[in-house]
Design an enzyme around this catalytic site. Structure first.
Site, mmCIF file in Angstrom:
data_model
loop_
_atom_site.group_PDB
_atom_site.id
_atom_site.type_symbol
_atom_site.label_atom_id
_atom_site.label_comp_id
_atom_site.label_asym_id
_atom_site.label_seq_id
_atom_site.Cartn_x
_atom_site.Cartn_y
_atom_site.Cartn_z
ATOM 1 N N ARG A 72 42.560 62.810 -87.023
ATOM 2 C CA ARG A 72 43.561 63.408 -86.133
ATOM 3 C C ARG A 72 43.518 62.782 -84.743
ATOM 4 O O ARG A 72 44.551 62.597 -84.100
ATOM 5 C CB ARG A 72 43.313 64.916 -86.049
ATOM 6 C CG ARG A 72 44.376 65.682 -85.282
ATOM 7 C CD ARG A 72 44.233 67.177 -85.555
ATOM 8 N NE ARG A 72 45.262 67.933 -84.863
ATOM 9 C CZ ARG A 72 45.031 68.747 -83.833
ATOM 10 N NH1 ARG A 72 43.796 68.906 -83.375
ATOM 11 N NH2 ARG A 72 46.010 69.409 -83.265
ATOM 12 N N HIS A 76 46.748 61.275 -82.892
ATOM 13 C CA HIS A 76 47.248 61.753 -81.603
ATOM 14 C C HIS A 76 47.216 60.654 -80.548
ATOM 15 O O HIS A 76 47.996 60.693 -79.594
ATOM 16 C CB HIS A 76 46.437 62.967 -81.143
ATOM 17 C CG HIS A 76 46.906 64.246 -81.761
ATOM 18 N ND1 HIS A 76 47.159 65.382 -81.036
ATOM 19 C CD2 HIS A 76 47.185 64.564 -83.049
ATOM 20 C CE1 HIS A 76 47.567 66.360 -81.840
ATOM 21 N NE2 HIS A 76 47.577 65.876 -83.084
ATOM 22 N N ASN A 104 46.805 69.009 -77.478
ATOM 23 C CA ASN A 104 45.454 68.457 -77.537
ATOM 24 C C ASN A 104 44.395 69.406 -76.999
ATOM 25 O O ASN A 104 43.268 69.445 -77.501
ATOM 26 C CB ASN A 104 45.379 67.146 -76.749
ATOM 27 C CG ASN A 104 46.202 66.038 -77.374
ATOM 28 O OD1 ASN A 104 46.423 66.018 -78.577
ATOM 29 N ND2 ASN A 104 46.673 65.104 -76.559
ATOM 30 N N HIS A 203 45.698 66.965 -94.130
ATOM 31 C CA HIS A 203 45.341 68.382 -94.041
ATOM 32 C C HIS A 203 44.656 68.875 -95.315
ATOM 33 O O HIS A 203 44.404 70.070 -95.459
ATOM 34 C CB HIS A 203 46.585 69.222 -93.733
ATOM 35 C CG HIS A 203 47.020 69.120 -92.309
ATOM 36 N ND1 HIS A 203 48.082 69.835 -91.794
ATOM 37 C CD2 HIS A 203 46.540 68.387 -91.273
ATOM 38 C CE1 HIS A 203 48.238 69.536 -90.516
ATOM 39 N NE2 HIS A 203 47.310 68.650 -90.186
#
Length: 331
Positions: A72, A76, A104, A203
């Site tokens: 992740r 990001h 975040n 996920h």
């Protein structure tokens, strides 16, 4: 008859040789454009990838959840002004840190793992390996550490000297996003709808905070399994501010293994986040979810390909940016 006055003719072999040499001069005058390469550190830091892999394996063995966090973190980073490690920069007199962005703050994690990896790499090859590349390698190695796919990485990214805090809210998906919004966001980064669904499959590992799925488990909607909602309510009270940071696995079945159960869960209406379940809710991505639920090999292959594409988003190359000594501050 004869040659025109005042002209001479070179033998064809000489003229051809002249053209060839002239062509080489022309090519030499064109600047070479820097590109990412899988062999980028082969000569300058041959032990870099082994060092990173060992450090990531150790971090994930200490905390299985860290694998999802590192994947992740790379995601990001890449979605805000490209894969340039801008997400790692702390606040300073000239930097407004992306760490403080709504998507975040108190959510993205793994910074200390990257700092540790950078320290180890700096000790063997000072000033050579970028933080941006470490993020990309860490994500790949984290996937492998929990049974996920591997992929050939293209390296050579450089680190930004700026932050993209103002871009974060607009460029990062949220847990409330609908399908059209997700498709649009990924499209602006050069990623297809299929890429988006494949990447969402990350996920299959990791956890989410109660505050991100509270609305979904209490809204009594038709696209959530009642038993699943009831189970998730046990550790996520209805009142805002009560248990907001309580964690739940994104994949209830195999939360620590990289597999295709995430997609099987969606078909059973057991997606934890709204942005998960929209992938299977009577829309254009239902068929992709169904395909991945039946073919783990297809999902793994598509996920790996999508990660490579994501790593290509607007990297800094050549002399752009810098190679940070410490990932959280510019040099």
């Amino acid at each position: 008859m004869g040659l025109a006055a005042g002209r001479s003719r070179l033998p064809s072999c000489v003229s051809h040789a002249f053209l060839a040499v002239a062509g080489l001069f022309i090519l030499a005058s064109i600047p070479c454009e820097a590109q990412l390469s899988s062999s980028f550190y082969d000569n300058t830091c041959p032990n870099a990838l082994t060092t990173i892999r060992k450090a990531i394996r150790t971090a994930v063995s200490r905390e299985r959840r860290m694998a999802a966090s590192l994947i992740r973190l790379h995601f990001h980073d890449c979605f805000v002004q490209g894969c340039d490690a801008s997400i790692l920069l702390d606040d300073s007199a000239t930097i407004q840190s992306e760490k403080n962005a709504p998507n975040n703050n108190n959510s993205v994690r793994g910074y200390e793992v990257i700092d540790n990896v950078k320290s180890q790499v700096e000790s063997i090859c000072p000033g050579v390996v970028s933080c941006a590349d470490i993020l990309a390698v860490a994500a790949r190695d984290a996937s492998v550490a929990v049974g996920g796919p591997t992929w050939t990485l293209k390296l050579g990214r450089r680190d930004s000297t700026t932050s993209g805090l103002s871009q974060a809210a607009a460029n990062l998906p949220t847990f409330r996003d609908g399908l059209d919004r997700l498709i649009s966001l990924f499209s602006t980064k050069g990623l297809s709808t299929r890429d988006m669904v494949a990447l969402s499959g990350s996920h299959t590992i990791g956890q989410a905070r109660c505050i991100t799925f509270r609305d979904r488990i209490y809204d009594n909607g038709t696209n959530i399994d009642a038993g699943f909602a009831s189970t998730r309510r046990r550790r996520c009270p209805v009142d805002n501010g009560n248990g907001d940071d309580n964690l739940a696995a994104l994949d209830l079945v195999t939360p620590n293994s990289f597999d295709n159960n995430y997609f099987k869960n969606l078909i059973q209406r057991k997606g934890l986040l709204q942005s998960d379940q929209v992938l299977f809710n009577g829309g254009s991505t239902d068929s992709i979810v169904t395909e991945y639920s039946k073919s783990p090999s297809t999902f793994r292959s598509d996920f790996a390909s999508a990660m490579v594409k994501m790593g290509d988003i607007e990297p800094l190359l050549g002399s752009a940016g810098e190679i940070r000594k410490y990932c959280n501050v510019i040099n």
